[in-house]
Design a protein around this motif. Structure first.
Motif, mmCIF file in Angstrom:
data_model
loop_
_atom_site.group_PDB
_atom_site.id
_atom_site.type_symbol
_atom_site.label_atom_id
_atom_site.label_comp_id
_atom_site.label_asym_id
_atom_site.label_seq_id
_atom_site.Cartn_x
_atom_site.Cartn_y
_atom_site.Cartn_z
ATOM 1 N N GLU A 193 81.251 51.393 -28.090
ATOM 2 C CA GLU A 193 79.585 52.051 -27.891
ATOM 3 C C GLU A 193 79.138 51.175 -26.998
ATOM 4 O OE1 GLU A 193 75.766 53.350 -27.925
ATOM 5 O OE2 GLU A 193 76.494 51.487 -28.621
ATOM 6 N N GLU A 194 79.161 49.948 -27.191
ATOM 7 C CA GLU A 194 78.446 48.935 -26.444
ATOM 8 C C GLU A 194 79.107 49.064 -24.934
ATOM 9 O OE1 GLU A 194 78.649 45.266 -28.192
ATOM 10 O OE2 GLU A 194 77.226 45.603 -29.805
ATOM 11 N N ILE A 195 80.276 48.893 -24.868
ATOM 12 C CA ILE A 195 81.133 49.059 -23.715
ATOM 13 C C ILE A 195 80.782 50.383 -22.673
ATOM 14 C CG2 ILE A 195 83.393 49.429 -22.450
ATOM 15 C CD1 ILE A 195 84.675 47.505 -24.919
ATOM 16 N N CYS A 196 80.630 51.314 -23.521
ATOM 17 C CA CYS A 196 80.344 52.498 -22.779
ATOM 18 C C CYS A 196 79.038 52.952 -22.436
ATOM 19 C CB CYS A 196 81.037 53.918 -23.313
ATOM 20 S SG CYS A 196 82.842 53.700 -23.615
ATOM 21 N N ASN A 197 77.948 52.482 -23.281
ATOM 22 C CA ASN A 197 76.741 53.016 -23.256
ATOM 23 C C ASN A 197 75.521 51.735 -23.169
ATOM 24 O OD1 ASN A 197 77.464 55.375 -23.373
ATOM 25 N ND2 ASN A 197 77.690 55.391 -25.504
ATOM 26 N N SER A 198 75.910 50.542 -23.005
ATOM 27 C CA SER A 198 74.924 49.536 -23.143
ATOM 28 C C SER A 198 74.985 48.694 -22.004
ATOM 29 C CB SER A 198 74.865 48.896 -24.342
ATOM 30 O OG SER A 198 76.130 48.136 -24.440
ATOM 31 N N GLY A 199 74.240 47.448 -22.025
ATOM 32 C CA GLY A 199 74.290 46.611 -21.046
ATOM 33 C C GLY A 199 75.637 45.575 -21.385
ATOM 34 N N ASP A 200 75.436 44.377 -20.760
ATOM 35 C CA ASP A 200 76.619 43.480 -20.673
ATOM 36 C C ASP A 200 76.331 42.501 -22.184
ATOM 37 O OD1 ASP A 200 77.243 44.181 -18.185
ATOM 38 O OD2 ASP A 200 76.400 42.717 -17.063
ATOM 39 N N THR A 201 76.602 43.277 -23.395
ATOM 40 C CA THR A 201 76.223 42.711 -24.429
ATOM 41 C C THR A 201 77.266 41.667 -25.182
ATOM 42 O OG1 THR A 201 77.064 44.705 -25.219
ATOM 43 C CG2 THR A 201 74.802 44.742 -25.290
ATOM 44 N N GLY A 202 78.316 41.606 -24.466
ATOM 45 C CA GLY A 202 79.424 40.676 -24.800
ATOM 46 C C GLY A 202 80.380 40.618 -23.757
ATOM 47 N N PRO A 203 81.436 39.643 -23.914
ATOM 48 C CA PRO A 203 82.553 39.518 -22.554
ATOM 49 C C PRO A 203 83.385 40.843 -22.446
ATOM 50 C CG PRO A 203 82.625 37.466 -24.220
ATOM 51 C CD PRO A 203 81.500 38.644 -24.805
ATOM 52 N N ALA A 204 83.573 41.495 -23.523
ATOM 53 C CA ALA A 204 84.492 42.813 -23.136
ATOM 54 C C ALA A 204 83.493 43.768 -22.342
ATOM 55 C CB ALA A 204 84.731 43.388 -24.429
ATOM 56 N N ALA A 205 82.376 43.921 -22.655
ATOM 57 C CA ALA A 205 81.529 44.950 -22.238
ATOM 58 C C ALA A 205 81.192 44.605 -20.606
ATOM 59 C CB ALA A 205 79.967 45.010 -22.820
ATOM 60 N N TYR A 206 81.024 43.052 -20.485
ATOM 61 C CA TYR A 206 80.644 42.514 -19.183
ATOM 62 C C TYR A 206 81.909 42.908 -18.317
ATOM 63 C CZ TYR A 206 80.208 39.248 -15.362
ATOM 64 O OH TYR A 206 79.544 38.585 -14.193
ATOM 65 N N ILE A 207 83.156 42.663 -18.813
ATOM 66 C CA ILE A 207 84.058 42.929 -17.888
ATOM 67 C C ILE A 207 84.320 44.414 -17.466
ATOM 68 C CG2 ILE A 207 86.851 43.098 -17.880
ATOM 69 C CD1 ILE A 207 85.811 40.283 -17.421
ATOM 70 N N ALA A 208 84.193 45.443 -18.433
ATOM 71 C CA ALA A 208 84.100 46.799 -18.392
ATOM 72 C C ALA A 208 83.221 47.168 -17.314
ATOM 73 C CB ALA A 208 83.991 47.399 -19.541
ATOM 74 N N HIS A 209 82.056 46.458 -17.197
ATOM 75 C CA HIS A 209 81.065 46.799 -16.150
ATOM 76 C C HIS A 209 80.991 46.396 -14.850
ATOM 77 C CE1 HIS A 209 78.309 47.445 -20.115
ATOM 78 N NE2 HIS A 209 79.188 48.394 -20.015
ATOM 79 N N HIS A 210 81.839 45.351 -14.682
ATOM 80 C CA HIS A 210 82.005 44.544 -13.489
ATOM 81 C C HIS A 210 83.336 44.635 -12.806
ATOM 82 C CE1 HIS A 210 77.939 43.248 -13.642
ATOM 83 N NE2 HIS A 210 78.168 42.975 -14.939
ATOM 84 N N ALA A 211 84.314 44.948 -13.474
ATOM 85 C CA ALA A 211 85.595 45.235 -12.675
ATOM 86 C C ALA A 211 85.644 46.475 -11.778
ATOM 87 C CB ALA A 211 86.637 45.492 -13.725
ATOM 88 N N GLN A 212 86.585 46.388 -11.100
ATOM 89 C CA GLN A 212 86.490 47.212 -9.867
ATOM 90 C C GLN A 212 87.049 48.760 -10.208
ATOM 91 O OE1 GLN A 212 88.867 46.475 -6.348
ATOM 92 N NE2 GLN A 212 89.975 44.803 -7.610
ATOM 93 N N ASN A 213 87.967 48.982 -11.241
ATOM 94 C CA ASN A 213 88.806 49.924 -11.564
ATOM 95 C C ASN A 213 89.165 49.907 -12.998
ATOM 96 O OD1 ASN A 213 90.013 52.400 -11.575
ATOM 97 N ND2 ASN A 213 91.852 51.777 -10.453
ATOM 98 N N VAL A 214 88.183 50.565 -13.948
ATOM 99 C CA VAL A 214 88.379 50.390 -15.431
ATOM 100 C C VAL A 214 88.820 51.533 -16.110
ATOM 101 C CG1 VAL A 214 87.481 49.658 -17.422
ATOM 102 C CG2 VAL A 214 86.973 48.472 -15.294
ATOM 103 N N GLU A 215 89.746 51.592 -16.869
ATOM 104 C CA GLU A 215 89.928 52.943 -17.685
ATOM 105 C C GLU A 215 89.998 52.294 -19.218
ATOM 106 O OE1 GLU A 215 93.406 55.597 -16.411
ATOM 107 O OE2 GLU A 215 93.512 53.786 -15.114
ATOM 108 N N LEU A 216 89.634 53.144 -20.218
ATOM 109 C CA LEU A 216 89.599 52.919 -21.594
ATOM 110 C C LEU A 216 90.255 53.709 -22.330
ATOM 111 C CD1 LEU A 216 88.431 51.267 -23.858
ATOM 112 C CD2 LEU A 216 86.174 52.645 -23.702
#
Length: 235
Positions: A193-216
């Motif tokens: 939920e943090e990765i998909c819906n929040s800000g850069d709340t941890g290392p995984a979320a940061y990577i998910a939000h800033h990488a160029q081509n992300v799939e989950l």
């Protein structure tokens, strides 16, 4: 289990889209990819172009390959020891070596083997997981400085048990052509939920939000708080 199957098929699809290319793939360890590796060996061995895969590791525990904590040892036992992948195509992190020296050695190895783009190695595919604390690539909350390190691999320390690990830093992960997360289990629902819906709340979320081509890719447990149960394009 279905998330792992879909991910394997996605990986094979990506590789087969470029028939003449050798793919540099960095993998993570842990319980979630262990199931994927087991399924891969038992159900998808014949459709995988093993000779066009070079295997690296995102992170490794500083233990020998025979140790049950070894990410390389786990993948070797479940998949690599069974697959017809050439020995010289597997580039392991030497968990039994002196950690700081090994982080430097492996960084240099990657520099020689993986093409560079914009000053960093450009892996074709990086497979990541996420801990229930939001860590990824053995970069834990409180260690966010490793996300912007000038080194390709560094020494990290598990904050609870003190275990030494060698971890890929943020910039080479962000530079990859494909960053793919595999996250399963209800214990990871908050992290997803943090990765998909929040800000850069941890290392995984940061990577998910800033990488160029992300799939989950995730199962119903991990996807408890979001709508798409299979994969989510985060960019």
């Amino acid at each position: 289990m279905e998330a792992s199957r879909e991910l394997i098929l996605r990986l094979v699809e990506i590789i087969k889209e470029e028939p003449g290319k050798v793919f540099n793939i960095a993998v993570s360890g842990g319980n979630t990819p262990a199931l994927m590796f087991d399924l891969w060996a038992n159900e998808y061995m014949d459709i995988t172009p093993w000779n066009r895969m070079h295997i690296y590791w995102v992170d490794e525990r500083c233990v020998p390959p025979a140790d049950s904590d070894s990410n390389y040892g786990m993948m070797r036992n479940l998949l690599l020891g069974l697959a017809p992948i050439p020995y010289e195509n597997v580039f392991r992190i030497r968990g039994e070596a002196k950690p700081l020296k090994e982080a430097v050695r492996y960084s240099e190895l990657v520099k020689k083997q993986v093409p560079f783009k914009q000053g960093w190695p450009e892996f074709d595919i990086i497979l990541l997981g996420a801990g229930d604390d939001g860590h990824t690539s053995s970069i834990f909350p409180g260690q966010e400085d490793l996300l912007t390190s000038n080194d390709i691999y560094v020494l990290s320390t598990h904050p609870r048990n003190g275990q030494k690990r060698i971890a890929m830093t943020g910039y080479p992960i962000l530079n990859a052509r494909h960053v793919i997360f595999l996250i399963t289990g209800k214990s990871k629902a908050d992290v997803v939920e943090e990765i998909c819906n929040s800000g850069d709340t941890g290392p995984a979320a940061y990577i998910a939000h800033h990488a160029q081509n992300v799939e989950l890719f995730m199962d119903k447990g991990a996807a408890l708080y979001i709508d798409d149960l299979n994969k989510k394009d985060l960019n």
